[in-house]
Every structure is written in C-alpha cells, then in structure tokens.
Design an enzyme around this catalytic site. Sequence first.
Site, PDB file in Angstrom:
ATOM      1  N   CYS A  11      31.440  31.790  20.118  1.00 21.07           N
ATOM      2  CA  CYS A  11      31.856  32.593  20.528  1.00 21.07           C
ATOM      3  C   CYS A  11      32.797  32.516  22.038  1.00 21.07           C
ATOM      4  O   CYS A  11      31.328  31.600  23.223  1.00 21.07           O
ATOM      5  CB  CYS A  11      31.364  33.618  20.538  1.00 21.07           C
ATOM      6  SG  CYS A  11      31.744  35.083  21.852  1.00 21.07           S
ATOM      7  N   CYS A  14      33.675  35.445  26.275  1.00 24.98           N
ATOM      8  CA  CYS A  14      33.493  35.695  28.210  1.00 24.98           C
ATOM      9  C   CYS A  14      34.219  34.240  28.807  1.00 24.98           C
ATOM     10  O   CYS A  14      33.251  33.455  29.249  1.00 24.98           O
ATOM     11  CB  CYS A  14      31.906  35.860  28.158  1.00 24.98           C
ATOM     12  SG  CYS A  14      31.119  37.336  27.753  1.00 24.98           S
ATOM     13  N   CYS A  91      23.851  39.294  20.895  1.00 33.11           N
ATOM     14  CA  CYS A  91      24.652  39.000  22.036  1.00 33.11           C
ATOM     15  C   CYS A  91      23.750  39.665  23.529  1.00 33.11           C
ATOM     16  O   CYS A  91      23.983  40.591  23.529  1.00 33.11           O
ATOM     17  CB  CYS A  91      25.814  40.066  21.966  1.00 33.11           C
ATOM     18  SG  CYS A  91      27.262  39.512  23.518  1.00 33.11           S
ATOM     19  N   GLN A 215      33.659  54.728  28.515  1.00 38.56           N
ATOM     20  CA  GLN A 215      34.293  53.464  29.210  1.00 38.56           C
ATOM     21  C   GLN A 215      33.178  52.782  28.792  1.00 38.56           C
ATOM     22  O   GLN A 215      32.083  52.458  28.797  1.00 38.56           O
ATOM     23  CB  GLN A 215      33.923  53.027  30.196  1.00 38.56           C
ATOM     24  CG  GLN A 215      34.925  54.526  31.435  1.00 38.56           C
ATOM     25  CD  GLN A 215      35.908  53.333  31.324  1.00 38.56           C
ATOM     26  OE1 GLN A 215      36.555  52.534  31.237  1.00 38.56           O
ATOM     27  NE2 GLN A 215      37.885  54.476  32.416  1.00 38.56           N
ATOM     28  N   GLU A 272      44.393  66.304  29.064  1.00 35.30           N
ATOM     29  CA  GLU A 272      43.973  64.617  27.881  1.00 35.30           C
ATOM     30  C   GLU A 272      44.340  65.831  26.680  1.00 35.30           C
ATOM     31  O   GLU A 272      44.123  66.695  26.040  1.00 35.30           O
ATOM     32  CB  GLU A 272      42.492  64.663  28.045  1.00 35.30           C
ATOM     33  CG  GLU A 272      41.795  64.186  26.838  1.00 35.30           C
ATOM     34  CD  GLU A 272      42.752  62.793  26.858  1.00 35.30           C
ATOM     35  OE1 GLU A 272      43.902  61.993  25.782  1.00 35.30           O
ATOM     36  OE2 GLU A 272      42.441  62.126  28.135  1.00 35.30           O
ATOM     37  N   CYS A 347      43.121  50.540  34.906  1.00 40.88           N
ATOM     38  CA  CYS A 347      42.730  49.324  33.426  1.00 40.88           C
ATOM     39  C   CYS A 347      43.346  48.203  33.183  1.00 40.88           C
ATOM     40  O   CYS A 347      43.326  47.479  32.308  1.00 40.88           O
ATOM     41  CB  CYS A 347      41.809  50.441  31.995  1.00 40.88           C
ATOM     42  SG  CYS A 347      43.585  51.056  31.055  1.00 40.88           S
TER      43      CYS A 347
END
Length: 389
Positions: A11, A14, A91, A215, A272, A347
């Site tokens: 993986c 990251c 993980c 989040q 929203e 973001c």
Amino acid sequence: MRCHHFDSGECRSCTLLDLPRPRQIAEGRARVEALLAPYLASGAEWGEPIVGPEAGFRARGKMAVGGTAQDPVLSLPRAAGGAPGADLCDCPLYPDGVEEVLEGVKALIRRAQVPPYDVARRRGEIKNVLITASPDGEHLLRLVLRSEQALGRIREHLPRLLAAHPSIVAVSANIHPEHTTRVEGEQEIYLAGASSIAVRTGDVTLHAAPQSFLQTNTEVAGQLYRQGGAWITEIAAEHDAAPRIWDLYCGLGGFALHAARAVPHARVTGVEASAQAIDGARAAAESAELPVTFLADDATAWARREAEGPAGPPDVVIVNPPRRGIGPDLAAWLEASGVRDVVYSSCNPATLATDLSAMSSLGIVAGRWVDMFPHTEHAEVIVRLRRTT
C-alpha cells in the site's frame, strides 16, 4: 509512524510516509501559503498549522472486498494505492477497535457465503465495507452490495457479529448495482442498531447517519471548528447587536454549532442540500441545547433569496464547500453582497484560490494550514476573509 504495508509496497496511499513529520508539515504549509499569497490583505497573519496525531486518527474507513467468500480480503481500491491481495485491516491509520470489527466482518462474509464482487467479470455481491469510528470507540458499519440477493443470509448471521462486537451501534446495507468507480450507491437499507452514530468533535457531538459526510480526522476537525468559533467571537465583539451568521454547506453543523456556542446571542442559520445531514444537525443542536436553525436547501439559491428579504444579507458567512469550491455563482453573490466577514474552510486550496480571484473585495486577514490527511499531499486550509474595498 511506520507501516509494514508501505514498507513492503503493498500500500502506497501514504505517499509522504518516508518524509519526517516536521518536513511534511513545513512543506505542506509552504505550498498552501505560497498559493494563497496573492489574496492576502495588508497585515494578514498565518497561524500555526492545525495538526493531530500521525496514527490512529482515521474516523472513516473505505475497504474494497476481494478474494473469495471463503477467504475475503479487505483492501484499498487499486486506484487509491492498494495492491491486489493485500489485506489492510491492520492499517495503522485506524483507531483501536477498527481492525477487530473488520475481522468480524470477514467472518460474517464467510458464514453468510457472500461472494466478493469481481470487477473484471462483473459478478459477485459485496463490493465495499465502510466503517465509521467515534472517539468513544463505537462503530457504524455499512456493507455495500451489488443487489439485495445476499441480504437474507447477512441478516441471518448478523446477530453473531453484533454479539461478538458490541461496539457496533448501527449496521446498514448500501445497494450499488452500477459498475462504476463510485464507492456507494443511492439506496440504503437499515439492518440493525441506531439510525446514526454520535461523534464527539471539538466542543459538540455530531450525529452522523450512514450516508452523511463526516470529516475523516475527528481530532483535526474539532480544532478546525474551534478556530472558526474563535474568529466568530472576535467578529461578534465588533457588533453592538446580535450578529446574524449563515453557515452555508453546513453539513452536520460543526461550524454552526461552534459559532452558536462561542456567541450565544448570535442568530445562526445552517443550510445544506442533504436532508439527512440536516436531520443530524438538528439532533445535535437539540442535544446541545443550542438555538441554531438548520434548513435543507441549496446554499447559493437560499442565500440569494434570503438576502433579498427585509433583513438583507447577514453579518458573517461561513462556507465549507466540497472540493469544487463555492463556485462562480456563490462567489459572485458574496462579492456583491456587502457581507464584511467570511470564514472559508477549504478541502481544496486550488479551488479556494479560484473562488478568491472572483471575490476581489475580500482579502485573507488570517489563515491556518490544516493537516487533515497526514502523510499525504492532500491539503486543507481555513481562512478568515474581510472586505477591504
């Protein structure tokens, strides 16, 4: 943080894991501050970065199901850096308890004999496993299925999973028949437990239903909301009367609720498009006894209509849009509205820069880089804008 999946090449999601953490933060901050430098007002200041733990922070997990019904494998989609056959239940980004629940889900798949979806052959049933973890160690579980065909077997064996893992407070099935890269579909079927999960975030408790946006990094999100509340406090101190505050793209209400806590006499409204998110925001406001009005509507259309009413535009606007930014319509309205103060949580700094270029009357007077996704180049930022002309 070290990860044996990264070191072995199984993986690579990251991508910055080989860089020392201080360097990750310094370089990420420098990139964002350089990008936004043209939009700084005179005397603007960048605060210290908003950072959290480097491991065990990920509140939401999205795992693709591979292997077989007898030997299921949970990994990242290959496009996200996963390798075929690499099981990533352990993980190190996940908080304590997630690995055990995911292992329990694999046992459920084996007992119920639910075949994993084969992308190449377009056959099979279970596509993804989605998990939400709260700071209190509770979990909301979602099983993304191609159809309802396996639901009977899943329901039959689900009590054993729940008995073995009492931290699971809610389970649902998401039906996703299309052969697309989307992680989930539109239809959600309740299977067990509560209708939402309570997630302590900053100074409030948010209520996230299965399809609500939450989040990923709860600790960092809490600091983000608190920073918004602190700026709102400073702005409100300049007003004689109770300020009117609009939180557009309010989601589950994190910014609106923190604004109401910070300035109890303020008149706060959150808007929203997702009715499910608004239900959660209203539940959070009720449990916290905060008098925030939450409305399900298109943020831009509502703001335009409301500003034409007798009260006119608000004193402060908070925006926390998706990656595409607020877009030209809302940016044009803000530019022409006369609103003096805006708190913009982004973001995607690139779309923030685009939006700022369309709002030349508003300049950045304060900002903070946000490390929402450690060990990656993904950057977030929160800025305080003030009308300069």
